[in-house]
Enzyme design. Structure first.
Site, short mmCIF file in Angstrom:
data_model
loop_
_atom_site.label_atom_id
_atom_site.label_comp_id
_atom_site.label_asym_id
_atom_site.label_seq_id
_atom_site.Cartn_x
_atom_site.Cartn_y
_atom_site.Cartn_z
N LYS A 1 2.76 11.01 7.45
CA LYS A 1 1.44 10.67 8.44
C LYS A 1 2.66 11.62 9.49
O LYS A 1 1.99 12.71 9.77
CB LYS A 1 1.06 9.67 8.83
N PHE B 1 1.00 -0.92 -0.47
CA PHE B 1 0.44 0.22 0.42
C PHE B 1 1.01 1.80 0.34
O PHE B 1 2.02 1.21 0.48
CB PHE B 1 -0.74 0.07 1.78
N ASP C 1 9.54 2.24 2.29
CA ASP C 1 7.80 3.94 2.19
C ASP C 1 8.03 4.03 3.39
O ASP C 1 7.36 2.60 4.41
CB ASP C 1 6.90 3.96 1.67
C1 LIG Z 1 -1.33 5.93 4.34
C2 LIG Z 1 0.09 5.84 3.62
C3 LIG Z 1 0.46 6.16 2.48
C4 LIG Z 1 -0.65 7.20 1.26
O1 LIG Z 1 -0.60 8.69 2.38
P1 LIG Z 1 -1.60 9.60 2.49
O2 LIG Z 1 -1.07 10.67 3.28
O3 LIG Z 1 -2.81 8.96 2.64
O4 LIG Z 1 -1.18 9.79 0.60
C5 LIG Z 1 1.62 6.25 1.51
N1 LIG Z 1 2.60 4.34 2.20
C6 LIG Z 1 1.60 4.27 3.01
C7 LIG Z 1 2.55 2.90 3.62
C8 LIG Z 1 1.20 4.38 4.34
O5 LIG Z 1 0.70 3.95 5.00
#
Ligand SMILES: *Cc1c(COP(=O)(O)O)cnc(C)c1O
Length: 427
Positions: free
Chosen positions: A276, A149, A236
């Site tokens: 986040k 994701f 990520d």
């Molecule tokens: C939440 C998330 C995203 C996307 O972030 P948004 O601010 O919702 O666009 C990307 N990578 C990971 C691992 C995430 O948990």
């Protein structure tokens, strides 16, 4: 799906009805309407108090409405909010120095959402591949993992294998190779399959997939393989970063910071993606960090964002990162994670509804003894709500437990009692 077990108040029902009537139906929220948050707690519109066990998907690591972060935001909002990058502002450079020293990279490229930061990392990786690695134009490939994701943009869903996220959103972006997660043999084969591999994009723990923690040593081995093939290792850490897993980053390891990473080999990503909790959940801030040899391929006019690096974002993120250090959130997450998993495993030994407990730090999940398409986990979450704890199923039969990192040991025990009581109702 059952919407509720307890009847919702008229006030909550009316507000939910408004969302249903006037809002796009791109989410299916748990039926609870919140209007206040402080620390580990949120309150609904009828004044009922809950433990927040989701933390807005780990954005609210520092706790709801942390006074130091809110102060920084209010002060900056009253002074200067946005200049665009057409002009300089007095906060951006200060923030860039702060965050690059904090995480040990040469440069920052600031964005707003996680998905934007992932997009930025992919573009940066491709540009590096053509201009430094000398891959022929339009031939660059980036390796990604199954069940990833990384966000919701058209390019990012191009390499998702979540049918719901992809169906009828094509045509998709080319240039991605998907391999199984936690499989270094598959990574090595993919790296050897072509001279045109530019990068490997990976989540250190797959959060949305249900908090899938890879085998010990996977990330270090993957990083070494990438290095051997001159391929960029792109982490990520939008969900795993900023103290969530008991370390400042899930890729952190043996360094001198005494953050509880002693047994983890350090894996320094070539490109680090954060979002986040970098703002403590008060403002959309995301970040792409890399060293000069990579970041310098981006020149004026080649990438940007109107709001990226604005003074409010800069002030908020600096305050949020200070809170992580001042309040030793990594250490707290590391210690309380072991307390939480121990308690959950004890519950599992008494209640066969829990088939598995997994996680790291305060990023955890339980797997419920049901099919992925059963609504049992949803009904359990409704029960948690009734007893004062908010969590949400991910991928059907998994429930993520990720409270704000400011939670105390006493509160963890309180939450374990709520969880067991709710699960006992389903025995
Ligand atoms: C939440 C998330 C995203 C996307 O972030 P948004 O601010 O919702 O666009 C990307 N990578 C990971 C691992 C995430 O948990």
């Amino acid at each position: 799906m059952q919407e509720t077990q307890q009847t919702l108040s008229e006030k909550s029902a009316a507000l939910i009805a408004k969302e249903n009537k006037y809002g796009a139906h791109n989410y299916h929220p748990l039926p609870v309407v919140l209007d206040r948050g402080e620390g580990v707690f949120v309150w609904d519109v009828d004044g009922k108090k809950y433990y927040d066990f989701l933390s807005a998907y780990s954005a609210v690591n520092q706790g709801h409405c942390h006074p130091k972060i809110i102060d920084a935001m209010v002060k900056q909002a009253q002074t200067l909010t946005l200049t665009s990058r057409a002009f300089h502002n007095d906060k951006l450079g200060v923030f860039e120095e702060y965050i690059t020293k904090y995480f040990g990279f040469d440069k920052l490229l600031p964005m707003n959402t996680g998905a934007e930061a992932v997009e930025t990392a992919l573009k940066l990786c491709r540009k590096w591949a053509y201009e430094v690695k000398q891959i022929p134009e339009n031939q660059a490939q980036i390796i990604v993992c199954e069940n990833n994701f990384h966000g919701r943009t058209t390019t990012i869903i191009s390499f998702s294998n979540d049918e719901g996220a992809r169906k009828n959103f094509g045509p998709f972006t080319d240039g991605f190779i998907k391999i199984p997660y936690d499989d270094t043999a598959a990574l090595e084969a993919a790296l050897k399959s072509s001279p045109n591999i530019a990068g490997f994009l990976v989540e250190p723990i797959q959060g949305e997939a249900g908090v899938y923690v890879p085998t010990e040593g996977y990330l270090a081995k993957a990083k070494a393989l990438c290095e051997a093939h001159n391929v960029l290792f792109i982490a990520d850490e939008v969900q795993t970063g900023i103290a969530r897993t008991g370390r400042l980053l899930a890729t952190c390891g043996n360094c001198s910071c005494s953050n509880g990473c002693e047994n983890n080999p350090e894996v320094k990503p070539d490109i680090l993606i954060l979002g986040k909790a970098i703002s403590g959940g008060v403002y959309p801030v995301s970040a792409v960090l890399a060293n000069d040899a990579i970041m310098n391929v981006i020149q004026p006019g080649q990438h940007g964002s109107t709001f990226g690096g604005n003074p409010v974002a800069a002030a908020v993120a600096m305050a949020a990162l200070e809170v992580v250090k001042d309040e030793k959130l990594s250490q707290n997450a590391e210690y309380l994670g072991t307390v939480l998993r121990k308690g959950l495993n004890e519950i599992a030994s008494r209640n066969p509804l829990i088939t598995l407990v997994r996680g790291k730090g305060l990023l955890n999940a339980i797997v419920i003894n049901s099919d992925e398409d059963s609504d049992l986990a949803w009904n359990i979450c409704l029960k948690f709500r009734d007893y004062g704890l908010l969590a949400k199923p991910t991928h059907g039969n998994k429930i993520r437990f990720a409270p704000p990192l400011v939670i105390t040991e006493e509160q963890i025990h309180d939450c374990l009692a709520i969880i067991e009581k709710a699960l006992n109702d389903f025995k």
